[in-house]
Design a protein around this motif. Structure first.
Motif, short mmCIF file in Angstrom:
data_model
loop_
_atom_site.label_atom_id
_atom_site.label_comp_id
_atom_site.label_asym_id
_atom_site.label_seq_id
_atom_site.Cartn_x
_atom_site.Cartn_y
_atom_site.Cartn_z
N ASP A 162 0.97 -1.28 -0.10
CA ASP A 162 -0.01 -0.05 -0.09
C ASP A 162 0.90 1.09 0.17
O ASP A 162 1.34 1.53 1.06
CB ASP A 162 -0.95 -0.01 1.22
CG ASP A 162 -1.76 1.09 1.26
OD1 ASP A 162 -1.76 2.15 0.35
OD2 ASP A 162 -2.72 1.10 2.18
N ILE A 163 0.94 2.03 -1.34
CA ILE A 163 2.02 3.04 -1.25
C ILE A 163 1.38 4.39 -0.81
O ILE A 163 2.09 5.42 -1.02
CB ILE A 163 2.45 3.09 -2.72
CG1 ILE A 163 1.28 3.45 -3.82
CG2 ILE A 163 3.24 2.03 -3.23
CD1 ILE A 163 1.78 3.60 -5.30
N PRO B 216 2.67 10.50 4.17
CA PRO B 216 2.40 9.25 3.13
C PRO B 216 3.90 9.06 2.67
O PRO B 216 4.86 10.04 2.45
CB PRO B 216 1.44 9.62 2.02
CG PRO B 216 1.42 11.12 2.00
CD PRO B 216 1.74 11.67 3.62
N PRO B 217 3.95 7.94 1.85
CA PRO B 217 5.51 7.68 1.36
C PRO B 217 5.96 8.76 0.29
O PRO B 217 7.40 9.26 0.30
CB PRO B 217 5.11 6.38 0.49
CG PRO B 217 4.21 5.77 1.63
CD PRO B 217 3.19 6.78 1.94
N LEU C 262 6.89 5.62 -7.47
CA LEU C 262 5.57 5.64 -6.82
C LEU C 262 4.70 6.09 -7.73
O LEU C 262 3.47 5.50 -7.71
CB LEU C 262 5.56 6.74 -5.36
CG LEU C 262 6.36 6.18 -4.02
CD1 LEU C 262 6.78 7.21 -3.24
CD2 LEU C 262 5.48 5.02 -3.63
N ILE C 263 5.02 7.03 -8.50
CA ILE C 263 4.15 7.53 -9.60
C ILE C 263 3.77 6.50 -10.50
O ILE C 263 2.82 6.44 -10.94
CB ILE C 263 4.80 8.64 -10.25
CG1 ILE C 263 4.91 10.03 -9.25
CG2 ILE C 263 4.06 9.15 -11.51
CD1 ILE C 263 5.63 11.13 -9.76
N GLU C 264 4.84 5.71 -10.79
CA GLU C 264 4.51 4.51 -11.87
C GLU C 264 3.64 3.63 -11.16
O GLU C 264 2.93 3.06 -11.97
CB GLU C 264 5.96 3.82 -12.26
CG GLU C 264 6.91 4.73 -13.02
CD GLU C 264 8.22 4.03 -13.22
OE1 GLU C 264 8.45 2.94 -12.43
OE2 GLU C 264 9.19 4.79 -13.56
N ASN C 265 3.47 3.49 -9.97
CA ASN C 265 2.60 2.52 -9.54
C ASN C 265 1.41 3.33 -9.11
O ASN C 265 0.66 2.79 -8.21
CB ASN C 265 3.26 1.62 -8.21
CG ASN C 265 4.21 0.63 -8.60
OD1 ASN C 265 3.99 -0.41 -8.80
ND2 ASN C 265 5.44 1.11 -8.76
N ASN C 266 1.14 4.37 -9.45
CA ASN C 266 -0.23 5.10 -9.26
C ASN C 266 -0.45 5.75 -7.84
O ASN C 266 -1.57 5.49 -7.38
CB ASN C 266 -1.40 4.29 -9.66
CG ASN C 266 -1.35 3.68 -11.14
OD1 ASN C 266 -1.13 4.58 -11.91
ND2 ASN C 266 -1.58 2.53 -11.35
#
Length: 420
Positions: free
Chosen positions: A103-104, A113-114, A130-134
């Protein structure tokens, strides 16, 4: 003993065995234990992964992550494995956790948050991952500051542009109620232009937003001396009638600071609804010299119309008034624009006439060849099969057809290299 209670005890037993192996740095034992572990949620007990991270034991942590052993289980302090790895600077481990689909977006106990932790610690690669993983780009920490605002304040152009391009809310304000466009204008010291402000505008920002000092973006850009950005704001439709707390709007400031071309464009947009800026991109879309000539003819008409309106406004102002002198200077700039527009229009007219002659010449050749082919068709139909005469006629017709296709490829004449 019930099956569920036995499962819980087995899970806790495995966790304790893993903790023992971590403390002894026995990777081989951990590998055996993780071959088929139960993953019952732990209660009032730290997971082996949390302990491994707290001890900076990356080898053990990576083994647990590979087995996906409680990768989202928070420690007793509420910190997830991802939060712990980011706070401790264990970037490779954080990378592996993100790739393991943890859970990012889950924040730590302090509300960060991360993505905010990674931004604050200048870890652009983690932010990208993180951006690549939405990841949610609009999350904030306890100070209500989003990732984009952190990037702007730290003048990190690359990651800020990435955040903008990937869909962050480009109107989301920080704790001081300052929108990103205003922050980008205030913080820019790049002599090559305000790249981030341009990106924010392109992404659809509110061009009329004000910061806590109540200066609209266009006024702030002029006061900052960023006239190129001010031109872009005018071109994109910023409201130039808005006033700052000093009671001055964009036109007032442009005149006051002697920015005659900017003042002219502001007046032009208010009267004509356009500035004429961006004409080069329009020109590139026009197919030939004729259309370019027609475009500049229309432009000249608009510019002349505006010139007459401007002259009337100058005449209506009191003699020797500062505003009349300022408007007179603007009118002089407009005169030069009209001269240039007329010269360019005349140049395209010459090219259009030249291209028209070329077209007519080609059309004449095409007519001749097509008529000849029609005659050849009749002659071929009357000649005997496989005769020498028929073969000669068919060869001539084939050559004519190739020439017709070649000439047709030159219509219409396209002119792309000439222009200003």
């Amino acid at each position: 003993m019930s099956a569920s209670k036995q499962l819980k005890e087995n899970t806790m037993s495995i966790n304790r065995s893993l903790l023992d192996a971590i403390n002894k740095r026995d990777i081989d034992k951990m590998a055996i234990l993780l071959q088929n572990p139960d993953k019952e949620t732990l209660t009032n007990e730290k997971s082996a992964l949390v302990v491994a991270l707290e001890q900076n034991n990356e080898d053990a942590a990576n083994l647990l992550i590979k087995a996906k052993y409680h990768i989202n289980q928070s420690g007793l302090d509420g910190k997830t494995p991802l939060i712990i790895s980011l706070e401790k600077g264990m970037w490779r481990t954080a990378h592996k956790l993100i790739e393991a689909n943890v859970d990012i977006d889950k924040p730590g106990p302090d509300g960060k948050p991360p993505i905010i932790i990674a931004m604050e610690r200048n870890q652009d690669r983690i932010v990208e991952l993180l951006i690549e993983n939405n990841a949610n780009l609009n999350q904030t920490g306890p100070d209500n500051k989003p990732a984009l605002m952190i990037g702007l304040e730290q003048k990190r152009d690359y990651i800020s542009r990435t955040i903008i391009d990937c869909g962050a809310d480009i109107n989301q304000t920080g704790p001081d109620n300052k929108p990103p466009l205003i922050a980008a204008i205030e913080l820019n010291n790049n002599p090559n232009g305000n790249i981030l402000a341009m990106e924010i505008i392109k992404a659809g920002a509110n061009l009329d937003a004000c910061g806590p000092d109540r200066y609209p973006a266009i006024c702030k850009a002029i006061n900052k001396g960023d006239i190129d950005l001010a031109h872009v704001l005018v071109k994109n439709g910023a409201d130039c009638t808005l006033k700052g707390p000093d009671g001055k709007n964009a036109l007032d400031l442009a005149i006051e600071q002697g920015k005659d071309r900017l003042a002219l464009n502001i007046k032009k947009r208010s009267i004509l609804g356009t500035t004429g800026l961006g004409r080069h991109s329009i020109m590139q879309q026009l197919p030939d010299s004729k259309h370019k000539y027609e475009y500049y003819s229309e432009r000249l008409e608009q510019e002349t119309q505006f010139q007459e309106i401007l002259k009337q406004e100058v005449m209506n102002l009191p003699d020797e008034s500062p505003l009349r002198r300022a408007y007179a200077k603007i009118a002089n700039v407009q005169n030069e624009i009209i001269k240039t527009t007329k010269n360019v229009k005349d140049e395209w007219k010459k090219l259009a006439l030249k291209d028209e002659k070329k077209e007519n010449k080609i059309k004449g050749k095409l007519t001749t060849l097509r008529k000849r082919n029609a005659i050849l068709n009749k002659q071929i139909s009357k000649s005997r099969e496989a005769s020498t005469k028929r073969k000669a006629l068919e060869k001539e017709q084939e050559v004519n057809t190739r020439n017709i296709r070649k000439l047709e490829g030159h219509l219409p004449i396209i002119v792309t290299k000439k222009g200003k």
